[in-house]
Design a protein around this motif. Structure first.
Motif, PDB file in Angstrom:
ATOM      1  N   UNK A 136    -109.080   0.577  34.310  1.00  0.00           N
ATOM      2  CA  UNK A 136    -108.878   1.821  35.076  1.00  0.00           C
ATOM      3  C   UNK A 136    -108.630   2.998  34.142  1.00  0.00           C
ATOM      4  N   UNK A 137    -109.110   4.157  34.523  1.00  0.00           N
ATOM      5  CA  UNK A 137    -108.955   5.335  33.675  1.00  0.00           C
ATOM      6  C   UNK A 137    -108.346   6.475  34.472  1.00  0.00           C
ATOM      7  N   UNK A 138    -107.459   7.265  33.870  1.00  0.00           N
ATOM      8  CA  UNK A 138    -106.854   8.381  34.613  1.00  0.00           C
ATOM      9  C   UNK A 138    -107.868   9.494  34.838  1.00  0.00           C
ATOM     10  N   UNK A 139    -107.800  10.193  35.982  1.00  0.00           N
ATOM     11  CA  UNK A 139    -108.722  11.301  36.234  1.00  0.00           C
ATOM     12  C   UNK A 139    -108.447  12.527  35.380  1.00  0.00           C
ATOM     13  N   UNK A 140    -107.226  12.594  34.812  1.00  0.00           N
ATOM     14  CA  UNK A 140    -106.860  13.689  33.927  1.00  0.00           C
ATOM     15  C   UNK A 140    -106.822  13.186  32.493  1.00  0.00           C
TER      16      UNK A 140
END
Length: 309
Positions: A136-140
């Protein structure tokens, strides 16, 4: 004829002289700009880097989007982050199957030049259980800053605030006095869905592994997750604040993904939910410890947290 040839030569020479006399002129070869592998999630931030970071300062970026209404040009909000040595741009919310990036070239051609490869803007669901984008990757985009103190121990499950079902169990090697050593003891895969049991207090976590926290309470669904039961090896050097790990998904036919990073100051994270403890759901508990990692395969960031010591 000779006069025409001489006149043409003088014109070209004059143009080249003007070009060479411009000390600010710096060409923009597309291979000098580095973008993460596409596709990209609409409405999120994206890091654009270069081997010469200063080259990117004060540049403007535009997204050329193709759709049913033809081609549109979308200026991208951009900021240069000195600590990353890169530009962070904000992608539009609109989905598109065909986009391309342009960078301005004010000192030389005065035009917008294409960089990177043609790509697409997709929704968040595209990355769920995608074998090319598992973590998973942060949107920011997170800007790493060293914390005032490093956690005294790392053994435990570290969760993703972006997908709290995702975690990595870290088991460091033991020193002669029971202290944690920098090298990580990897679990051993026993096929695509299981790990070789150990003799510790938690037998299936005798070594370090990428895991599902089983937030759905469904063991079948848990085994279906591409990030469940994958051995993790590498180094977590607390003294040097340096992390380098390899997630081995070869038992699932997905190869090895390597990450590098460090511990970061949680108070500087832009989203409050990143600083909340709690597996599966944020529970508002104390300030956690934060690992900041970047995939060398996809260029995407991974944030992991563990509760306060």
């Amino acid at each position: 004829m000779l006069k025409k040839t001489l006149r043409a030569f003088c014109f070209v020479a004059f143009a080249l002289a003007l070009y060479s006399c411009n000390p600010d002129c710096e060409t923009t070869p597309s291979n000098n700009i580095i973008l993460p592998p596409p596709p990209y999630q609409a409405g999120t931030e994206l890091v654009i880097s270069s081997p010469q970071p200063a080259f990117l300062e004060d540049r403007e970026f535009t997204l050329r989007m193709s759709g049913v209404n033809g081609v549109t040009m979308e200026p991208l909000p951009a900021r240069f982050e000195e600590r990353l040595g890169a530009v962070v741009v904000t992608l539009p919310q609109q989905l598109s199957s065909s986009v391309s990036f342009l960078i301005d070239d004010p000192d030389c051609t005065g035009q917008m030049l294409p960089v990177g490869q043609d790509a697409s803007l997709v929704g968040e669901s595209f990355f769920v259980d995608n074998p090319n984008f598992i973590t998973p990757t942060p949107p920011l985009v997170i800007i790493p800053f060293p914390p005032p103190s490093i956690p005294p121990a790392i053994i435990e499950a570290w969760f993703s605030p972006t997908n709290r079902d995702y975690c990595i169990w870290f088991k460091p090697a033991d020193g002669p006095n029971g202290e944690e050593l920098p090298n990580i003891v990897p679990a051993i895969a026993d096929g695509p869905h299981d790990l070789v049991p150990g003799s510790g207090p938690v037998p299936d976590r005798a070594g370090s592994a990428e895991l599902s926290a089983n937030c759905t309470n469904d063991p079948i669904d848990r085994k279906r997750r591409l990030y469940h039961n994958n051995p993790v090896a590498g180094i977590v050097d607390k003294d040097k604040n340096f992390i380098q790990i390899q997630i081995d998904r070869t038992a699932k036919g997905l190869g090895v993904e390597e990450f590098v990073g460090e511990f970061v100051d949680p108070s500087l994270l832009p989203d409050r939910t990143y600083r909340e403890g709690g597996a599966c759901n944020g529970d508002g508990s104390g300030k956690p410890n934060i690992m900041f990692l970047t995939s060398l395969k996809t260029g995407r960031q991974l944030i992991l947290f563990r509760g306060a010591d």
